[in-house]
Design a protein around this motif. Structure first.
Motif, PDB file in Angstrom:
ATOM      1  N   ARG A  92     -34.910  -1.948 -27.585  1.00 29.88           N
ATOM      2  CA  ARG A  92     -36.263  -2.702 -26.717  1.00 29.88           C
ATOM      3  C   ARG A  92     -36.088  -4.130 -26.823  1.00 29.88           C
ATOM      4  NH1 ARG A  92     -38.242   1.533 -29.805  1.00 29.88           N
ATOM      5  NH2 ARG A  92     -39.411   3.379 -28.636  1.00 29.88           N
ATOM      6  N   PHE A  93     -36.226  -4.747 -25.797  1.00 30.25           N
ATOM      7  CA  PHE A  93     -36.392  -6.449 -25.718  1.00 30.25           C
ATOM      8  C   PHE A  93     -37.654  -6.733 -26.325  1.00 30.25           C
ATOM      9  CE2 PHE A  93     -32.983  -7.454 -22.253  1.00 30.25           C
ATOM     10  CZ  PHE A  93     -32.220  -7.573 -23.225  1.00 30.25           C
ATOM     11  N   ARG A  94     -37.752  -7.936 -27.072  1.00 30.19           N
ATOM     12  CA  ARG A  94     -38.841  -8.549 -27.777  1.00 30.19           C
ATOM     13  C   ARG A  94     -38.511 -10.042 -27.401  1.00 30.19           C
ATOM     14  NH1 ARG A  94     -40.195  -3.758 -27.542  1.00 30.19           N
ATOM     15  NH2 ARG A  94     -40.896  -2.526 -29.370  1.00 30.19           N
ATOM     16  N   TYR A  95     -39.619 -10.669 -27.156  1.00 30.04           N
ATOM     17  CA  TYR A  95     -39.659 -12.062 -27.162  1.00 30.04           C
ATOM     18  C   TYR A  95     -41.283 -12.671 -27.640  1.00 30.04           C
ATOM     19  CZ  TYR A  95     -43.008 -11.837 -23.375  1.00 30.04           C
ATOM     20  OH  TYR A  95     -44.115 -11.614 -22.382  1.00 30.04           O
ATOM     21  N   ARG A  96     -41.046 -13.778 -28.107  1.00 31.64           N
ATOM     22  CA  ARG A  96     -42.174 -14.723 -28.528  1.00 31.64           C
ATOM     23  C   ARG A  96     -41.962 -15.949 -28.112  1.00 31.64           C
ATOM     24  NH1 ARG A  96     -43.827 -10.442 -29.468  1.00 31.64           N
ATOM     25  NH2 ARG A  96     -45.028  -9.675 -31.274  1.00 31.64           N
ATOM     26  N   ILE A  97     -43.158 -16.704 -27.752  1.00 30.90           N
ATOM     27  CA  ILE A  97     -43.285 -18.153 -27.342  1.00 30.90           C
ATOM     28  C   ILE A  97     -43.815 -19.148 -28.315  1.00 30.90           C
ATOM     29  CG2 ILE A  97     -43.984 -19.834 -25.552  1.00 30.90           C
ATOM     30  CD1 ILE A  97     -43.711 -17.555 -23.444  1.00 30.90           C
ATOM     31  N   ASN A  98     -43.275 -19.862 -29.027  1.00 34.20           N
ATOM     32  CA  ASN A  98     -43.574 -20.680 -30.123  1.00 34.20           C
ATOM     33  C   ASN A  98     -43.616 -21.821 -29.901  1.00 34.20           C
ATOM     34  OD1 ASN A  98     -44.750 -21.338 -32.230  1.00 34.20           O
ATOM     35  ND2 ASN A  98     -43.118 -20.582 -33.623  1.00 34.20           N
ATOM     36  N   HIS A  99     -44.739 -22.709 -29.610  1.00 32.22           N
ATOM     37  CA  HIS A  99     -44.649 -24.262 -29.340  1.00 32.22           C
ATOM     38  C   HIS A  99     -43.804 -24.488 -28.232  1.00 32.22           C
ATOM     39  CE1 HIS A  99     -46.968 -24.821 -32.996  1.00 32.22           C
ATOM     40  NE2 HIS A  99     -46.268 -24.236 -33.706  1.00 32.22           N
ATOM     41  N   ALA A 100     -43.836 -23.933 -27.219  1.00 35.58           N
ATOM     42  CA  ALA A 100     -43.256 -23.889 -25.688  1.00 35.58           C
ATOM     43  C   ALA A 100     -41.713 -23.736 -25.939  1.00 35.58           C
ATOM     44  CB  ALA A 100     -43.345 -25.248 -25.343  1.00 35.58           C
ATOM     45  N   GLU A 101     -41.372 -22.865 -27.192  1.00 35.05           N
ATOM     46  CA  GLU A 101     -39.874 -22.425 -27.419  1.00 35.05           C
ATOM     47  C   GLU A 101     -40.002 -20.829 -27.065  1.00 35.05           C
ATOM     48  OE1 GLU A 101     -36.899 -24.225 -30.051  1.00 35.05           O
ATOM     49  OE2 GLU A 101     -38.704 -25.233 -30.803  1.00 35.05           O
ATOM     50  N   LEU A 102     -38.892 -20.378 -26.462  1.00 37.10           N
ATOM     51  CA  LEU A 102     -38.709 -19.155 -26.315  1.00 37.10           C
ATOM     52  C   LEU A 102     -37.847 -18.296 -27.539  1.00 37.10           C
ATOM     53  CD1 LEU A 102     -39.204 -16.314 -24.716  1.00 37.10           C
ATOM     54  CD2 LEU A 102     -37.141 -17.065 -23.411  1.00 37.10           C
ATOM     55  N   PHE A 103     -38.363 -17.286 -28.148  1.00 34.63           N
ATOM     56  CA  PHE A 103     -37.284 -16.408 -29.069  1.00 34.63           C
ATOM     57  C   PHE A 103     -37.256 -15.145 -28.648  1.00 34.63           C
ATOM     58  CE2 PHE A 103     -39.086 -20.285 -31.240  1.00 34.63           C
ATOM     59  CZ  PHE A 103     -37.972 -20.476 -32.150  1.00 34.63           C
ATOM     60  N   MET A 104     -36.211 -14.809 -28.742  1.00 36.57           N
ATOM     61  CA  MET A 104     -35.970 -13.333 -28.072  1.00 36.57           C
ATOM     62  C   MET A 104     -34.927 -12.341 -29.159  1.00 36.57           C
ATOM     63  SD  MET A 104     -34.625 -13.989 -24.287  1.00 36.57           S
ATOM     64  CE  MET A 104     -35.425 -12.039 -23.775  1.00 36.57           C
ATOM     65  N   TRP A 105     -35.173 -11.004 -29.127  1.00 33.99           N
ATOM     66  CA  TRP A 105     -34.388 -10.354 -29.978  1.00 33.99           C
ATOM     67  C   TRP A 105     -34.456  -8.798 -29.374  1.00 33.99           C
ATOM     68  CZ3 TRP A 105     -39.416 -11.874 -30.987  1.00 33.99           C
ATOM     69  CH2 TRP A 105     -40.227 -11.039 -31.363  1.00 33.99           C
ATOM     70  N   TYR A 106     -33.896  -7.838 -30.105  1.00 29.37           N
ATOM     71  CA  TYR A 106     -34.114  -6.461 -29.871  1.00 29.37           C
ATOM     72  C   TYR A 106     -33.960  -5.815 -30.812  1.00 29.37           C
ATOM     73  CZ  TYR A 106     -29.124  -6.514 -30.874  1.00 29.37           C
ATOM     74  OH  TYR A 106     -27.888  -6.841 -31.645  1.00 29.37           O
ATOM     75  N   ASP A 107     -35.063  -4.740 -30.637  1.00 26.45           N
ATOM     76  CA  ASP A 107     -34.763  -3.423 -31.739  1.00 26.45           C
ATOM     77  C   ASP A 107     -34.313  -2.154 -31.214  1.00 26.45           C
ATOM     78  OD1 ASP A 107     -36.463  -5.079 -33.302  1.00 26.45           O
ATOM     79  OD2 ASP A 107     -38.501  -4.389 -32.236  1.00 26.45           O
ATOM     80  N   LEU A 108     -33.113  -1.900 -31.942  1.00 29.90           N
ATOM     81  CA  LEU A 108     -32.482  -0.648 -31.694  1.00 29.90           C
ATOM     82  C   LEU A 108     -33.239   0.426 -31.915  1.00 29.90           C
ATOM     83  CD1 LEU A 108     -28.785  -1.447 -32.959  1.00 29.90           C
ATOM     84  CD2 LEU A 108     -29.715  -1.353 -30.635  1.00 29.90           C
ATOM     85  N   LYS A 109     -33.127   1.478 -30.953  1.00 29.44           N
ATOM     86  CA  LYS A 109     -34.270   2.717 -31.349  1.00 29.44           C
ATOM     87  C   LYS A 109     -33.440   3.802 -32.405  1.00 29.44           C
ATOM     88  CE  LYS A 109     -36.915   5.942 -28.715  1.00 29.44           C
ATOM     89  NZ  LYS A 109     -37.414   6.640 -27.437  1.00 29.44           N
ATOM     90  N   ARG A 110     -33.744   3.776 -33.247  1.00 34.29           N
ATOM     91  CA  ARG A 110     -33.276   4.775 -34.336  1.00 34.29           C
ATOM     92  C   ARG A 110     -31.593   4.908 -34.065  1.00 34.29           C
ATOM     93  NH1 ARG A 110     -36.933  10.180 -34.341  1.00 34.29           N
ATOM     94  NH2 ARG A 110     -36.465  10.121 -36.301  1.00 34.29           N
ATOM     95  N   PRO A 111     -31.112   3.955 -34.739  1.00 34.52           N
ATOM     96  CA  PRO A 111     -29.406   3.945 -34.363  1.00 34.52           C
ATOM     97  C   PRO A 111     -28.715   4.973 -35.697  1.00 34.52           C
ATOM     98  CG  PRO A 111     -30.322   1.800 -35.616  1.00 34.52           C
ATOM     99  CD  PRO A 111     -31.369   2.613 -35.092  1.00 34.52           C
ATOM    100  N   GLU A 112     -29.578   5.029 -36.649  1.00 33.91           N
ATOM    101  CA  GLU A 112     -29.002   6.218 -37.738  1.00 33.91           C
ATOM    102  C   GLU A 112     -29.196   7.678 -37.134  1.00 33.91           C
ATOM    103  OE1 GLU A 112     -33.587   6.525 -37.804  1.00 33.91           O
ATOM    104  OE2 GLU A 112     -32.046   4.800 -37.662  1.00 33.91           O
ATOM    105  N   LYS A 113     -29.879   7.813 -36.120  1.00 35.37           N
ATOM    106  CA  LYS A 113     -29.775   9.252 -35.548  1.00 35.37           C
ATOM    107  C   LYS A 113     -28.561   9.520 -34.463  1.00 35.37           C
ATOM    108  CE  LYS A 113     -33.454  11.052 -37.363  1.00 35.37           C
ATOM    109  NZ  LYS A 113     -33.362  12.011 -38.254  1.00 35.37           N
ATOM    110  N   VAL A 114     -28.046   8.348 -34.048  1.00 34.73           N
ATOM    111  CA  VAL A 114     -26.918   8.101 -33.173  1.00 34.73           C
ATOM    112  C   VAL A 114     -25.790   8.563 -34.100  1.00 34.73           C
ATOM    113  CG1 VAL A 114     -25.529   6.875 -31.698  1.00 34.73           C
ATOM    114  CG2 VAL A 114     -28.061   6.915 -31.423  1.00 34.73           C
ATOM    115  N   PHE A 115     -25.637   7.547 -35.301  1.00 36.23           N
ATOM    116  CA  PHE A 115     -24.754   7.922 -35.969  1.00 36.23           C
ATOM    117  C   PHE A 115     -24.659   9.115 -36.574  1.00 36.23           C
ATOM    118  CE2 PHE A 115     -22.607   7.387 -40.319  1.00 36.23           C
ATOM    119  CZ  PHE A 115     -21.621   6.767 -39.889  1.00 36.23           C
ATOM    120  N   GLU A 116     -25.757  10.049 -37.157  1.00 38.29           N
ATOM    121  CA  GLU A 116     -25.442  11.212 -37.585  1.00 38.29           C
ATOM    122  C   GLU A 116     -25.247  12.258 -36.514  1.00 38.29           C
ATOM    123  OE1 GLU A 116     -29.130  12.293 -39.559  1.00 38.29           O
ATOM    124  OE2 GLU A 116     -29.057  10.641 -40.956  1.00 38.29           O
TER     125      GLU A 116
END
Length: 276
Positions: free
Chosen positions: A225-249
């Motif tokens: 899932r893509f995530r973002y935040r705007i802080n003082h006119a700056e853009l920060f982005m990241w992602y949250d993997l959806k249950r990677p441990e289940k894929v590994f198992e």
């Protein structure tokens, strides 16, 4: 006094032992099939097992690199009493080839281990999971690892990364969620310290990776899932993997099924004490 079997000790060693016996300097006995020397001084007991022509037991831990080599080695050296332990979460398979029997114990010193090795791409994507990045850092991550992204397609993701790189000298103002699930991030260009033209970026709500968790496995689908935040006119982005441990198992479970089929041995799952 019980003499050891003549074919269990090499010729030179046997001759030396016989010479010592004739001089009364030592006494040779056999304990549970292993010749031992009783040294007169202090009546010490010293094993002579290392001088046998062949060792009585195999004492080694063999490390397989993949399921195929694990199955092959198991097929060559297993017995009716061999067992295989498996730790799903740790990704470790361990075969005890000379294991105990219901009526008596065994030395259990011939081990075969398979410890899965995560791929560089798996380590990379998990290493950045949940970490807020600047838009430039995020764009670089997407460009460097675009081969694992299967949805949206590579061309779309490359365009997004390039758009992020091209909008570094702007002031981000807001973000809204569109009806198709994408996020639209608005910005205003800054020209000589003054507000200029307005623009926007469209970012997908989720991406899907086609990623191989460890060497020897097949690629598996992993959503982020893509995530973002705007802080003082700056853009920060990241992602949250959806249950990677289940894929590994799931990948480990598929390897486990392959080993069960290849060895004909049911696994003892999630037993403690396994080591790579």
């Amino acid at each position: 006094m019980i003499n050891p079997e003549p074919d269990t000790i090499s010729g030179d060693t046997a001759a030396a032992i016989e010479a010592g016996r004739e001089l009364g300097a030592l006494e040779i006995r056999e304990i549970d099939g292993i010749p031992v020397a009783l040294i007169p001084k202090g009546r010490e007991v010293q094993s002579l097992e290392q001088f046998r022509a062949t060792p009585r037991d195999i004492r080694t831990t063999v490390r397989a690199s993949d399921a195929e080599s694990f199955i092959d080695y198991y097929g060559r050296f297993s017995t009716d009493h061999s067992v295989i332990y498996c730790d799903i979460k740790a990704g470790i398979f361990q075969a005890h080839l000379d294991y105990h029997q219901p009526t008596h114990a065994a030395n259990d010193c011939h081990l075969l281990t398979l410890a899965v090795e995560p791929t560089p791409e798996w380590t990379t994507w998990l290493g950045v999971d949940g970490h807020r990045l600047s838009q430039t850092e995020f764009a670089g991550h997407i460009e460097d690892n675009i081969d694992e992204i299967v949805d949206p397609d590579g061309a779309t993701m490359l365009e997004i990364a390039q758009s992020l790189t091209a909008t570094t000298k702007v002031n981000f103002t807001s973000g809204t969620r569109l009806t198709d699930g994408q996020a639209q991030i608005s910005y205003v260009e800054e020209i000589n310290g003054s507000a200029g033209p307005k623009g926007s970026l469209k970012i997908p709500a989720t991406i899907t990776l086609g990623i191989t968790p460890f060497r020897g496995a097949d690629p598996y689908a992993l959503a982020a899932r893509f995530r973002y935040r705007i802080n003082h006119a700056e853009l920060f982005m990241w992602y949250d993997l959806k249950r990677p441990e289940k894929v590994f198992e799931a990948a480990i479970s598929d390897v486990a099924a392959l080993i069960v089929t290849g060895t004909g041995c049911e696994l003892m799952i999630n037993c403690r004490g396994l080591t790579a």
